[in-house]
Scaffold this motif. Structure first.
Motif, PDB file in Angstrom:
ATOM      1  N   UNK A  77       0.821  -1.219   0.000  1.00 60.71           N
ATOM      2  CA  UNK A  77       0.000   0.000   0.000  1.00 60.71           C
ATOM      3  C   UNK A  77       0.852   1.265   0.000  1.00 60.71           C
ATOM      4  N   UNK A  78       0.412   2.236  -0.783  1.00 53.83           N
ATOM      5  CA  UNK A  78       1.042   3.555  -0.786  1.00 53.83           C
ATOM      6  C   UNK A  78       0.072   4.541  -0.137  1.00 53.83           C
ATOM      7  N   UNK A 120      -3.980   4.197   0.085  1.00 58.93           N
ATOM      8  CA  UNK A 120      -4.674   4.265   1.369  1.00 58.93           C
ATOM      9  C   UNK A 120      -5.771   5.341   1.339  1.00 58.93           C
ATOM     10  N   UNK A 121      -5.462   6.462   0.734  1.00 61.81           N
ATOM     11  CA  UNK A 121      -6.434   7.560   0.676  1.00 61.81           C
ATOM     12  C   UNK A 121      -7.705   7.128  -0.055  1.00 61.81           C
ATOM     13  N   UNK A 122      -7.534   6.361  -1.124  1.00 62.22           N
ATOM     14  CA  UNK A 122      -8.697   5.908  -1.903  1.00 62.22           C
ATOM     15  C   UNK A 122      -9.454   4.805  -1.171  1.00 62.22           C
ATOM     16  N   UNK A 133      -9.476   1.152   6.796  1.00 62.64           N
ATOM     17  CA  UNK A 133      -8.357   0.427   6.187  1.00 62.64           C
ATOM     18  C   UNK A 133      -7.174   0.368   7.147  1.00 62.64           C
ATOM     19  N   UNK A 134      -6.671  -0.842   7.364  1.00 61.42           N
ATOM     20  CA  UNK A 134      -5.527  -1.055   8.242  1.00 61.42           C
ATOM     21  C   UNK A 134      -4.330  -1.466   7.396  1.00 61.42           C
ATOM     22  N   UNK A 135      -3.306  -0.613   7.366  1.00 64.44           N
ATOM     23  CA  UNK A 135      -2.100  -0.933   6.615  1.00 64.44           C
ATOM     24  C   UNK A 135      -0.986  -1.371   7.545  1.00 64.44           C
ATOM     25  N   UNK A 136       0.240  -1.288   7.069  1.00 69.93           N
ATOM     26  CA  UNK A 136       1.378  -1.643   7.910  1.00 69.93           C
ATOM     27  C   UNK A 136       1.764  -0.435   8.763  1.00 69.93           C
TER      28      UNK A 136
END
Length: 343
Positions: A147-148, A152-154, A161-164
């Motif tokens: 993910x960038x 993430x924004x989209x 949304x849960x990223x790293x």
């Protein structure tokens, strides 16, 4: 073609003659780690703790506020589906990793998947916001992903949304952290802690079961014939093997630094690969034939002592993206023959 360094979005990126094995797929399943189901919570008993919600999780690109236990989870991480399935949560969509994976998951996760048939998203060209939105998710997880901030924004406009985490690189989250983060997001923190503890206990048991591995050096590599180099890893895949008792050969640090998870060595210096054991995954059969036909390769100690392990793509995926489900499965196959050759 998958990149030999890291997955391109959802696709993975990094990811022998009469040696120890002809292919990892033919390895025996005896011995080794605890059962492949050991890292999975009982799917029937596992239920989200309603008292856990609402929950807030801050990851590298933003904050996810999850109001209640999610029912439709989209997993965009390389192995995020394994963590979800281990906790009894069946995602509505996952990303494509290997063409050969039935229903999109590795053999270590098939039992946990059961009759569920998630949408398998091909994200080679990026994450399709339209397709993901059409799935009506109430949670998106991309912990072990690429993910960038723009992604993430989209995605966060569609669902929490849960990223790293901040400080982690794309595809660089340890499996323990991955499981804990996802467990928190779905309201199953206790189950996640138990799953991680079970796998760690299995690795400790492996270390005791196979004392032959102690003090033995190893390398996990990937050949790049096109540019005449061999990638030498020093990441989560090697850490798991170290927990089982093996020692990473210091030649890794002597290689030309590529990034945070691997260095590389010119094939002209193959004779420097003097580790006791050698584990290599190949992108194509041609790459394997080319390396194995090299006179320098045939002279390597691990090859001569039958402690060379050529991995097929399934075993490569299992070890390259270690999870609470894939670690016991892969160690059960990998460690017994390694211990036999190194004993």
């Amino acid at each position: 073609m998958n990149s030999p360094i890291r997955p391109s979005r959802s696709r993975r990126a990094l990811l022998g003659a009469c040696c120890l094995l002809t292919a990892a797929a033919t390895l025996t399943a005896c011995g080794g780690s605890s059962d492949s189901d050991a890292g999975r919570a009982d799917a029937k008993a596992a239920k989200a703790d309603a008292g856990s919600f609402p929950v807030t999780i801050k990851s590298k690109f933003g904050t996810a506020k999850i109001p209640k236990a999610p029912e439709r989870v989209v997993a965009l991480g390389w192995s995020d589906q394994d963590a979800l399935l281990a906790l009894g949560v069946k995602p509505v969509a996952i990303v494509k990793t290997e063409d050969s994976f039935k229903n999109g998951v590795g053999p270590w996760a098939e039992k946990a998947l059961g009759d569920s048939r998630p949408e398998v998203l091909n994200t080679t060209d990026g994450y399709s916001v339209e397709k993901i939105a059409a799935l009506h998710p109430d949670l998106i997880v991309g912990v072990q992903s690429g993910l960038t901030s723009a992604d993430y924004a989209k995605l966060s406009q569609i669902a929490p949304t849960v990223g790293y985490l901040k400080g982690r690189q794309a595809y660089g989250t340890p499996w323990e952290e991955q499981t804990d983060l996802i467990g928190k997001a779905v309201g199953r923190e206790k189950e996640a802690e138990a799953a991680v503890a079970n796998v760690k206990a299995g690795l400790r048991k492996d270390a005791k079961t196979y004392p032959q591995l102690h003090g033995k050096s190893f390398l996990y590599a990937f050949p790049q014939p096109a540019n005449g180099r061999v990638v030498l890893y020093k990441d989560e895949r090697t850490k798991v093997l170290q927990q089982a008792g093996l020692t990473l050969d210091p030649v890794v640090e002597k290689g030309a630094k590529m990034n945070s998870f691997a260095n590389s060595l010119s094939t002209e210096h193959l004779d420097e690969l003097t580790s006791d054991a050698l584990i290599i995954w190949y992108n194509t059969p041609k790459d394997r034939t080319q390396l194995e036909s090299s006179a320098a390769f045939k002279k390597l100690p691990a090859v001569r002592n039958h402690a060379y392990v050529p991995l097929d793509r399934t075993m490569s995926q299992a070890t390259s993206a270690p999870s609470v489900l894939s670690i016991p499965w892969s160690m059960r196959k990998l460690l017994p023959p390694l211990a036999k050759s190194l004993g």
